[in-house]
Design an enzyme around this catalytic site. Sequence first.
Site, PDB file in Angstrom:
ATOM      1  N   ARG A  23       0.911  -1.156  -0.113  1.00 36.30           N
ATOM      2  CA  ARG A  23       0.095  -0.132   0.107  1.00 36.30           C
ATOM      3  C   ARG A  23       0.791   1.294   0.162  1.00 36.30           C
ATOM      4  NH1 ARG A  23      -2.672  -0.850   5.434  1.00 36.30           N
ATOM      5  NH2 ARG A  23      -0.434  -1.700   5.943  1.00 36.30           N
ATOM      6  N   GLN A  46       4.393  25.517  16.336  1.00 36.31           N
ATOM      7  CA  GLN A  46       3.959  25.901  15.008  1.00 36.31           C
ATOM      8  C   GLN A  46       4.794  25.013  13.984  1.00 36.31           C
ATOM      9  OE1 GLN A  46       4.617  30.236  14.091  1.00 36.31           O
ATOM     10  NE2 GLN A  46       5.714  29.887  12.244  1.00 36.31           N
ATOM     11  N   HIS A  62      19.011  32.036   8.807  1.00 36.37           N
ATOM     12  CA  HIS A  62      17.843  32.765   9.141  1.00 36.37           C
ATOM     13  C   HIS A  62      18.027  32.285  10.897  1.00 36.37           C
ATOM     14  CE1 HIS A  62      15.632  32.627   5.400  1.00 36.37           C
ATOM     15  NE2 HIS A  62      16.468  33.673   5.314  1.00 36.37           N
ATOM     16  N   LYS A  72      14.280  24.044  15.580  1.00 38.78           N
ATOM     17  CA  LYS A  72      13.639  23.503  14.474  1.00 38.78           C
ATOM     18  C   LYS A  72      14.043  22.105  14.116  1.00 38.78           C
ATOM     19  CE  LYS A  72      14.346  27.998  12.156  1.00 38.78           C
ATOM     20  NZ  LYS A  72      14.702  28.777  10.867  1.00 38.78           N
ATOM     21  N   HIS A 119      19.975  28.984  10.440  1.00 38.83           N
ATOM     22  CA  HIS A 119      19.622  27.771   9.901  1.00 38.83           C
ATOM     23  C   HIS A 119      19.392  28.378   8.434  1.00 38.83           C
ATOM     24  CE1 HIS A 119      16.268  25.241   7.952  1.00 38.83           C
ATOM     25  NE2 HIS A 119      17.190  24.327   8.308  1.00 38.83           N
ATOM     26  N   TYR A 132       9.012  21.988   8.656  1.00 36.45           N
ATOM     27  CA  TYR A 132       9.854  21.993   9.809  1.00 36.45           C
ATOM     28  C   TYR A 132       8.731  22.285  11.107  1.00 36.45           C
ATOM     29  CZ  TYR A 132      10.832  26.877   8.081  1.00 36.45           C
ATOM     30  OH  TYR A 132      10.722  28.146   7.667  1.00 36.45           O
ATOM     31  N   LYS A 169      15.874  39.936   1.054  1.00 37.93           N
ATOM     32  CA  LYS A 169      16.258  39.822   2.648  1.00 37.93           C
ATOM     33  C   LYS A 169      17.827  38.706   2.753  1.00 37.93           C
ATOM     34  CE  LYS A 169      15.121  37.289   6.621  1.00 37.93           C
ATOM     35  NZ  LYS A 169      13.892  36.598   7.281  1.00 37.93           N
ATOM     36  N   ASP A 170      17.833  37.814   1.954  1.00 34.19           N
ATOM     37  CA  ASP A 170      19.108  37.000   1.965  1.00 34.19           C
ATOM     38  C   ASP A 170      20.197  37.543   1.299  1.00 34.19           C
ATOM     39  OD1 ASP A 170      17.431  35.341   3.794  1.00 34.19           O
ATOM     40  OD2 ASP A 170      17.104  33.923   2.293  1.00 34.19           O
TER      41      ASP A 170
END
Length: 188
Positions: A23, A46, A62, A72, A119, A132, A169-170
Amino acid sequence: MKVTPQAIPDVLLVEPRRFGDARGFFSEVWKESALAAAGLAARFVQDNHSFSAQKGVLRGLHFQRPPTAQGKLVRVVRGAILDVAVDIRQGSPTYGRHVAMELSAANWRQLWVPRGFAHGFVTLTEDAEVLYKVDAEYDPATDAGIAWDDPDLAIAWPLPPEGPVLSDKDRKAPRLRDIAPPFPAGFA
């Protein structure tokens, strides 16, 4: 479930078992009691899900500053990534060092990135989906980052010839040496 400390012992490789038959398969990817017994005691608040259509999408590096720093647990459900955790805890014997691990839907590995680490990841395939769990909610007031290409970090990102696909941003993130230490000596 197998849990293995990495070169920086606070970063853990988590390898859930998969039970397959005609399956498909079943896997317990998070089991609080088993992971707590292995040293990963976290209360997740979260779940995040990212999709990257292209190979070479680089997200990171980050982190969130205290008091809303995040741990995380990262896994891939489609495609593959190189996942990176950088120790940014001032005074740590591994400050500025990193752990890099390939995570994929095929190898079913997960990486625990504790608080006090930056990270990031780069997609190794098209159509990569990353899930995550985090132990603190997203807080834009404490959200921060460091440059993915900081030469002091010496991360060997496997990038396509045209380079990474980055967010604004990065692209603008500072080097680690150019920010105030986000995690003071003794941060745990």
